[in-house]
Write an enzyme that holds these catalytic residues in place. Structure first.
Site, mmCIF file in Angstrom:
data_model
loop_
_atom_site.group_PDB
_atom_site.id
_atom_site.type_symbol
_atom_site.label_atom_id
_atom_site.label_comp_id
_atom_site.label_asym_id
_atom_site.label_seq_id
_atom_site.Cartn_x
_atom_site.Cartn_y
_atom_site.Cartn_z
ATOM 1 N N CYS A 31 13.566 10.976 5.835
ATOM 2 C CA CYS A 31 13.437 10.733 7.274
ATOM 3 C C CYS A 31 14.774 10.852 7.995
ATOM 4 C CB CYS A 31 12.815 9.355 7.516
ATOM 5 S SG CYS A 31 13.577 8.053 6.550
ATOM 6 N N GLU A 86 10.184 17.088 13.348
ATOM 7 C CA GLU A 86 10.589 16.809 11.963
ATOM 8 C C GLU A 86 9.800 17.700 11.004
ATOM 9 O OE1 GLU A 86 11.424 12.856 9.337
ATOM 10 O OE2 GLU A 86 9.524 12.909 10.421
ATOM 11 N N GLU A 101 9.914 2.051 10.395
ATOM 12 C CA GLU A 101 10.957 3.029 10.084
ATOM 13 C C GLU A 101 10.265 4.375 10.043
ATOM 14 O OE1 GLU A 101 12.831 5.581 8.475
ATOM 15 O OE2 GLU A 101 13.403 4.489 6.660
ATOM 16 N N SER A 156 2.689 4.741 15.293
ATOM 17 C CA SER A 156 2.113 4.424 16.603
ATOM 18 C C SER A 156 0.725 3.794 16.450
ATOM 19 C CB SER A 156 2.031 5.706 17.437
ATOM 20 O OG SER A 156 1.494 5.447 18.695
ATOM 21 N N LYS A 157 -0.076 4.325 15.509
ATOM 22 C CA LYS A 157 -1.414 3.762 15.268
ATOM 23 C C LYS A 157 -1.312 2.333 14.720
ATOM 24 C CE LYS A 157 -3.557 8.228 14.290
ATOM 25 N NZ LYS A 157 -4.068 9.101 13.212
ATOM 26 N N LYS A 196 0.868 -1.181 0.000
ATOM 27 C CA LYS A 196 0.000 0.000 0.000
ATOM 28 C C LYS A 196 0.905 1.231 0.000
ATOM 29 C CE LYS A 196 -1.979 3.093 1.816
ATOM 30 N NZ LYS A 196 -1.953 4.556 1.395
#
Length: 503
Positions: A294, A393, A260, A244-245, A185
């Protein structure tokens, strides 16, 4: 440059399929803000079909077609994919550039890395057979033990928009090499090349259901995939909030995840450096990929003795970066990916200013570009460690700066973050570099450079940057479960209980 964007459907069970709810999402060129096409929008109903197809792919012919086939069989397909990607490199790079806004030269480099990654994991797939039945040394001669490495099963792969095809490949190639069946996805902001990967898989005859590709929104497609009871693992690259979700959804079924996530990586520049070399690596470390990476080393920590001269030099390097449409020759900074991201980046810059920081350079739309989501590479000074710009970030071309006096102070500033993905140290004193590398709280440390990435070396972070490692042999292990097999080899009875025959 005219680029024809193919119109594709979802890729499920080796076939193109229209989404069940027949929804589509517009695709916008971030350099022009024009709609250039659309992608199918999958929902939970399509996820059900894809997961079922992946399950069938694993069990077909009792697994002999894929999951338990010799590694050489899977390697053949991975090499065929690599060859097709190489054959279509120019076209795929143009689609990548027009979809996510990265400079064309960079997109070409990405597509070359995609092919290289499939080749690399083809080699590891072949080597996997030799790693089976690795003996385990035991303290008792009456037992022998060995280890089997088996595919985890059906894996959900959720990937970001900054390296659309390459980040997908970092997950697809090792998961297929391991013998898993996958549902990919990609981000709805940049899905075009991932749909072209589906066409490549169709052309090389990858067995149906081994790789399924669902485009669409996170809540409508990603969330049902992450929480699906028949998905054995989720691998995710993206924001810490979404990670986290996903972790919470997977926890309901004790499902393994590898994450990641975000970063706020430091680059420490000591006083003994070549200023121009250090300035170029500092600029590259933060402004490469339009600042949308990132691991961007977006916190510059520079020795106070050279700070003024170094920043003067860095501003000159930054002003020399060509900002343009990604297709213009020599482009080195394109637009950020979307209008939403553009507004977010500008808000970070305005907040930094309102909190008392100084915009040393950039921070605005380039004067010569009236359309597109362009932000000049930005350098922000007079930063305190409590400011948002130091702690959060940005995911855009924005560098914040602090100075230091001692190595200890530099390390304290560098490690002053919830994140722990990357870090860089630049110094001619290699003993110091080694010392600092050991004390930086990050999964990746670069010495006298920033951002090099090779598919042979492990990639991943700690703290809120996630856990698990991609690439290298570690990337393959991400998709393998370990089974212990232990055999009693003595001719003598075990003898723990009294034998009934001797009563």
């Amino acid at each position: 440059m005219a680029v024809q964007v193919p119109s594709r459907q979802l890729f499920i069970d080796g076939e193109w399929r229209e989404p069940i709810l027949k929804k589509r999402l517009p695709t916008i060129n971030p350099a022009t803000e024009e709609i250039i096409g659309n992608i199918p929008a999958a929902t939970a109903e399509d996820v059900e079909l894809a997961v079922a197809a992946a399950r069938r792919a694993l069990s077909r012919n009792k697994g002999k077609d894929w999951a338990t086939a010799p590694g050489a069989v899977r390697a053949k397909y991975l090499r065929a994919i690599a060859a097709k990607v190489t054959e279509r490199k120019t076209e795929l790079a143009k689609l990548e550039a027009i979809d996510c806004g990265k400079p064309l030269d960079e997109a070409v480099w990405d597509i070359e890395d995609v092919a290289g990654c499939f080749e690399y994991y083809a080699d590891l797939a072949e080597g996997l057979d030799a790693r089976q039945k690795a003996p385990v040394s035991l303290p008792m001669e009456t037992f022998k033990s060995y280890v089997l490495k088996e595919p985890i099963g059906v894996v959900g792969l959720i990937t970001p928009w900054n390296y659309p095809l390459l980040m997908a490949t970092w997950k697809v190639a090792p998961s297929l090499a391991a013998g898993c069946a996958a549902i990919l996805k990609p981000s709805e902001l940049a899905s075009i090349t991932c749909l072209e990967l589906a066409e490549v898989c169709r052309e090389v005859g990858l067995p149906p259901g081994v790789l399924n590709i669902l485009t669409g929104l996170g809540p409508e497609a990603g969330a049902p995939l992450a929480s699906h009871p028949d998905v054995d693992k989720i691998a995710f690259t993206g924001s810490s909030a979404t990670g986290s979700k996903i972790m919470a959804a997977a926890a309901q079924m004790v499902k393994p995840v590898s994450l990641e996530l975000g970063g706020k990586s430091p680059i420490i520049v000591f006083e003994d450096v070549d200023l121009d070399k250090a300035a170029e690596w500092t600029a590259f470390g933060c402004f490469w990929t339009n600042g949308q990476i990132c691991s961007a080393t977006s916190r510059l920590i520079v020795h106070e003795n050279i700070a003024r001269e170094f920043l003067d030099r860095l501003v000159k390097w930054t002003k020399n970066i060509k900002i343009s449409d990604p297709f213009e020759e020599g482009c080195r900074l394109g637009p950020v990916v979307s209008g939403g991201q553009y507004e977010k980046v500008l808000k970070f810059i305005s907040t930094a200013k309102s909190e008392g920081a100084t915009i040393l350079s950039g921070g605005v739309r380039p004067e010569h570009l009236k359309k597109g989501f362009f932000v000049e590479p930005t350098i922000i000074t007079d930063v305190t460690t409590s400011m948002q710009i130091w702690r959060e970030e940005v995911f855009g071309p924005v560098l914040c700066v602090k100075t230091f006096r001692t190595e200890e102070e530099a390390l304290e500033l560098a490690n002053d973050t919830h994140y722990g993905l990357g870090a860089a140290v630049i110094s001619n004193d290699l003993e110091r570099c080694d010392r600092v590398s050991k004390n930086l709280q990050a999964g990746i440390v670069w010495v006298n450079c920033s951002q090099p990435c090779f598919c042979q070396a492990p990639w991943g972070g700690n703290k809120r940057s996630g856990f698990g490692r991609e690439l290298g042999e570690w990337g393959l292990d991400n998709y393998l479960s370990v089974k212990q097999v232990t055999q009693y080899v003595s001719d003598e009875p075990w003898g723990w209980y009294r034998s009934p025959s001797k009563l």
